[in-house]
Write a protein that holds these residues in place. Sequence first.
Motif, PDB file in Angstrom:
ATOM      1  N   ASN A 343      37.080  83.299  83.385  1.00  0.00           N
ATOM      2  CA  ASN A 343      36.254  82.853  82.268  1.00  0.00           C
ATOM      3  C   ASN A 343      35.127  81.920  82.722  1.00  0.00           C
ATOM      4  N   ILE A 344      35.385  81.125  83.762  1.00  0.00           N
ATOM      5  CA  ILE A 344      34.345  80.224  84.276  1.00  0.00           C
ATOM      6  C   ILE A 344      33.266  81.008  85.001  1.00  0.00           C
ATOM      7  N   LEU A 345      33.625  82.123  85.653  1.00  0.00           N
ATOM      8  CA  LEU A 345      32.617  82.915  86.375  1.00  0.00           C
ATOM      9  C   LEU A 345      31.559  83.463  85.433  1.00  0.00           C
ATOM     10  N   VAL A 346      31.958  83.807  84.203  1.00  0.00           N
ATOM     11  CA  VAL A 346      31.012  84.344  83.221  1.00  0.00           C
ATOM     12  C   VAL A 346      31.060  83.442  81.991  1.00  0.00           C
ATOM     13  N   PRO A 347      30.282  82.349  82.004  1.00  0.00           N
ATOM     14  CA  PRO A 347      30.278  81.454  80.846  1.00  0.00           C
ATOM     15  C   PRO A 347      29.535  82.088  79.661  1.00  0.00           C
ATOM     16  N   GLN A 348      29.343  81.308  78.621  1.00  0.00           N
ATOM     17  CA  GLN A 348      28.733  81.836  77.403  1.00  0.00           C
ATOM     18  C   GLN A 348      27.258  82.188  77.603  1.00  0.00           C
ATOM     19  N   GLY A 349      26.538  81.455  78.442  1.00  0.00           N
ATOM     20  CA  GLY A 349      25.108  81.710  78.649  1.00  0.00           C
ATOM     21  C   GLY A 349      24.806  82.869  79.560  1.00  0.00           C
ATOM     22  N   GLY A 350      25.790  83.409  80.257  1.00  0.00           N
ATOM     23  CA  GLY A 350      25.567  84.508  81.186  1.00  0.00           C
ATOM     24  C   GLY A 350      26.231  84.240  82.514  1.00  0.00           C
ATOM     25  N   PRO A 351      26.247  85.222  83.405  1.00  0.00           N
ATOM     26  CA  PRO A 351      26.914  85.028  84.707  1.00  0.00           C
ATOM     27  C   PRO A 351      26.185  84.002  85.570  1.00  0.00           C
ATOM     28  N   ILE A 352      26.976  83.311  86.396  1.00  0.00           N
ATOM     29  CA  ILE A 352      26.421  82.284  87.295  1.00  0.00           C
ATOM     30  C   ILE A 352      25.845  82.967  88.534  1.00  0.00           C
ATOM     31  N   LEU A 353      24.639  82.584  88.884  1.00  0.00           N
ATOM     32  CA  LEU A 353      23.959  83.145  90.059  1.00  0.00           C
ATOM     33  C   LEU A 353      23.990  82.114  91.184  1.00  0.00           C
ATOM     34  N   CYS A 354      24.612  82.470  92.289  1.00  0.00           N
ATOM     35  CA  CYS A 354      24.717  81.586  93.470  1.00  0.00           C
ATOM     36  C   CYS A 354      23.804  82.125  94.567  1.00  0.00           C
ATOM     37  N   ARG A 355      22.910  81.287  95.022  1.00  0.00           N
ATOM     38  CA  ARG A 355      21.974  81.673  96.082  1.00  0.00           C
ATOM     39  C   ARG A 355      22.130  80.746  97.280  1.00  0.00           C
ATOM     40  N   ASP A 356      21.925  81.300  98.457  1.00  0.00           N
ATOM     41  CA  ASP A 356      21.893  80.496  99.681  1.00  0.00           C
ATOM     42  C   ASP A 356      20.461  80.398 100.180  1.00  0.00           C
ATOM     43  N   GLU A 357      20.293  79.825 101.360  1.00  0.00           N
ATOM     44  CA  GLU A 357      18.948  79.615 101.906  1.00  0.00           C
ATOM     45  C   GLU A 357      18.245  80.922 102.247  1.00  0.00           C
ATOM     46  N   MET A 358      18.973  81.965 102.566  1.00  0.00           N
ATOM     47  CA  MET A 358      18.344  83.241 102.897  1.00  0.00           C
ATOM     48  C   MET A 358      17.618  83.826 101.698  1.00  0.00           C
ATOM     49  N   GLU A 359      18.126  83.578 100.485  1.00  0.00           N
ATOM     50  CA  GLU A 359      17.473  84.095  99.283  1.00  0.00           C
ATOM     51  C   GLU A 359      16.412  83.143  98.740  1.00  0.00           C
ATOM     52  N   GLU A 360      16.589  81.855  98.977  1.00  0.00           N
ATOM     53  CA  GLU A 360      15.638  80.877  98.450  1.00  0.00           C
ATOM     54  C   GLU A 360      14.318  80.900  99.202  1.00  0.00           C
ATOM     55  N   TRP A 361      14.345  81.265 100.489  1.00  0.00           N
ATOM     56  CA  TRP A 361      13.128  81.250 101.294  1.00  0.00           C
ATOM     57  C   TRP A 361      12.317  82.517 101.040  1.00  0.00           C
ATOM     58  N   SER A 362      11.005  82.348 101.021  1.00  0.00           N
ATOM     59  CA  SER A 362      10.106  83.495 100.873  1.00  0.00           C
ATOM     60  C   SER A 362       9.835  84.130 102.233  1.00  0.00           C
ATOM     61  N   ALA A 363       9.161  85.284 102.202  1.00  0.00           N
ATOM     62  CA  ALA A 363       8.854  85.994 103.454  1.00  0.00           C
ATOM     63  C   ALA A 363       7.880  85.203 104.320  1.00  0.00           C
ATOM     64  N   SER A 364       6.902  84.544 103.695  1.00  0.00           N
ATOM     65  CA  SER A 364       5.941  83.745 104.472  1.00  0.00           C
ATOM     66  C   SER A 364       6.632  82.541 105.113  1.00  0.00           C
ATOM     67  N   GLU A 365       7.568  81.923 104.402  1.00  0.00           N
ATOM     68  CA  GLU A 365       8.306  80.799 104.985  1.00  0.00           C
ATOM     69  C   GLU A 365       9.188  81.263 106.140  1.00  0.00           C
ATOM     70  N   ALA A 366       9.765  82.456 106.010  1.00  0.00           N
ATOM     71  CA  ALA A 366      10.574  82.994 107.111  1.00  0.00           C
ATOM     72  C   ALA A 366       9.711  83.262 108.341  1.00  0.00           C
ATOM     73  N   ASN A 367       8.491  83.771 108.150  1.00  0.00           N
ATOM     74  CA  ASN A 367       7.590  84.006 109.285  1.00  0.00           C
ATOM     75  C   ASN A 367       7.171  82.694 109.942  1.00  0.00           C
ATOM     76  N   LEU A 368       6.925  81.661 109.126  1.00  0.00           N
ATOM     77  CA  LEU A 368       6.595  80.350 109.692  1.00  0.00           C
ATOM     78  C   LEU A 368       7.756  79.795 110.503  1.00  0.00           C
ATOM     79  N   PHE A 369       8.964  79.983 110.008  1.00  0.00           N
ATOM     80  CA  PHE A 369      10.134  79.487 110.737  1.00  0.00           C
ATOM     81  C   PHE A 369      10.295  80.194 112.082  1.00  0.00           C
TER      82      PHE A 369
END
Length: 604
Positions: A343-369
């Motif tokens: 029940n906690i995984l799917v609260p009333q407002g919708g499913p919880i989205l968990c992101r790590d650093e691989m998804e938070e970074w853009s393609a340009s930031e990955a190229n800079l890194f």
Amino acid sequence: VRKERGGREARPVRPPLGCCRRHSRRRRRQRQERSGAERALGQRCVRGWHPRSRGQRERGRSHRPIPCPYTPSAPTLTWQPAKYNNKRGGMAANMYRVGDYVYFENSSSNPYLIRRIEELNKTVSGTVEAKVVCFYRRRDITNSLIVLADKHAKEMEEELETTSLSDLTEKQRHQLKHREIFLSRQYDSLPATHIRGKCSVSLLNETGSMASYLEKEDSFFYFLVYDPSLKTLLADKGEIRVGTRYQADISDMLNEGESDSRDQSKMEVKIWDPDNPLNDRQIDQFLVVACAVGTFARALDCSSSVRQPSLHMSAAAASRDITLFHAMNTLHKHNYDLTQAINILVPQGGPILCRDEMEEWSASEANLFEEALEKYGKDFNDIRQDFLPWKSLTSIIEYYYMWKTTDRYVQQKRLKAAEVESKLKQVYIPTYNKPNPNQISTVNGKPAVVNGPVGEMVHQNQNSSVCRPCESCYATQSQQWFSWGPPTMQCRLCALCWIYWKKYGGLKKPTRTEAEKMSPPHDVSEPHLRGIFHHSQPGVPMLIDSPKSTLKTHQSFFLQSTHLTKLARHVCRDILQLKRAARRPFVPINCAAVKAECKNFLNS
């Protein structure tokens, strides 16, 4: 003919090419096609002779038979790397590889440069250039940084548990400064033909003896990093942290029934209990449900649908560790109750989205890194400062270890490995034996001229150079002499001290100014020291019998005041007005009035 186990006769072994005259031509053609690199590695024939050439046969010497090595009377032809000795040039000593610490010569009169070979590249013209890491000596940095380096040395000496600098003699302390160098992050490209030998450079061993560096030839140490652009000295991050201040403080064990007075909010928090009531199958099913919820959450998120347009990419991103950690943490917080956790995984407002650093970074930031990682390596502070200032240090480090699990990292690793394979791994540089322009040539055993650049001959004053000893060891006899220092000084070094100067960038013995800094000043007022010291400058004693005193090029003098002059300073203060006279140095002093005043004082 050899026989196999069953007793049947096998085919005769085919002799190798070049074993007899019939195969010598083909063997000779293959030997000519071998690359120069293989020949440089020194492979030679153990037998010591080769098939005859065509010229020998044409000259009528082909009647001498060449036995086949597969006959019983002939030895077997084998190949192995040649073992070169000193008479043949020292092949191993002149072979320089990537990672070696070497001497580079950029000037005939200056000491060698100490560098570490990073790459060996062949240019279009056919020459070999070495990409090197620069090291600097004490003579290459400013005086303010030398004071800072001495301060670091004193602090390290207090922490050392072995032989300290105070146990070394004055000469050893002087020579130990020549073995200290400073690492830098600066790269340079130099011709490989300027290499003059190998040396050894290591990080300062805090648990070893300082005298061990003096016992080894061509051995240097470092513990500070020098930045040529910012003119700073910093401690190397790879230092070995040994000492009491680097040890953890372990608290005493609590007695039974005793309460813990520490702040529990700063302690570790338990996030998983292996002795939970669920079995492995139930836990795996819950994790699959969490990954499915994560995939559905990415389908509802607009930004995720743009970055991951396909279902496979969304499912792969939902199966990463961040989703699994969130699911296990949710299960632990609700006491491993699957119903509440789902029940906690799917609260009333919708499913919880968990992101790590691989998804938070853009393609340009990955190229800079990736560009920053290529330049600075794993120096994350510099990466954040110069390339990604809007990212936190924690975010950059987390992204690095996640990036290492991707296919892009594996692809770049393969490309680098292929690039390294295509580059040169070693180069052979013959021993440099050309005469040095600073070498003093001799005529009938007496020094006459100094070799100058482009054949220019600079004549020496024989009366001053014949009797001049070595500036370092004060020797008066040597097989070779080298001019050292400014040409007007006409100083010279013997052959051994010249090699020491080129390798270590200093003289074997400390000069007069360095000796005064290391040792306490002599008491010249003692009767047995008055005769052997002479004050060339006020307060600076110099030994007359020292060879240094005979090398002075300017005449020393000092102003000696008479007793009457010293008396006039106290008696005629009103007439002299010293402060006013100092402010007006061009206004003459009434010497007659001063003289008359002094005479009246003496008569009275």
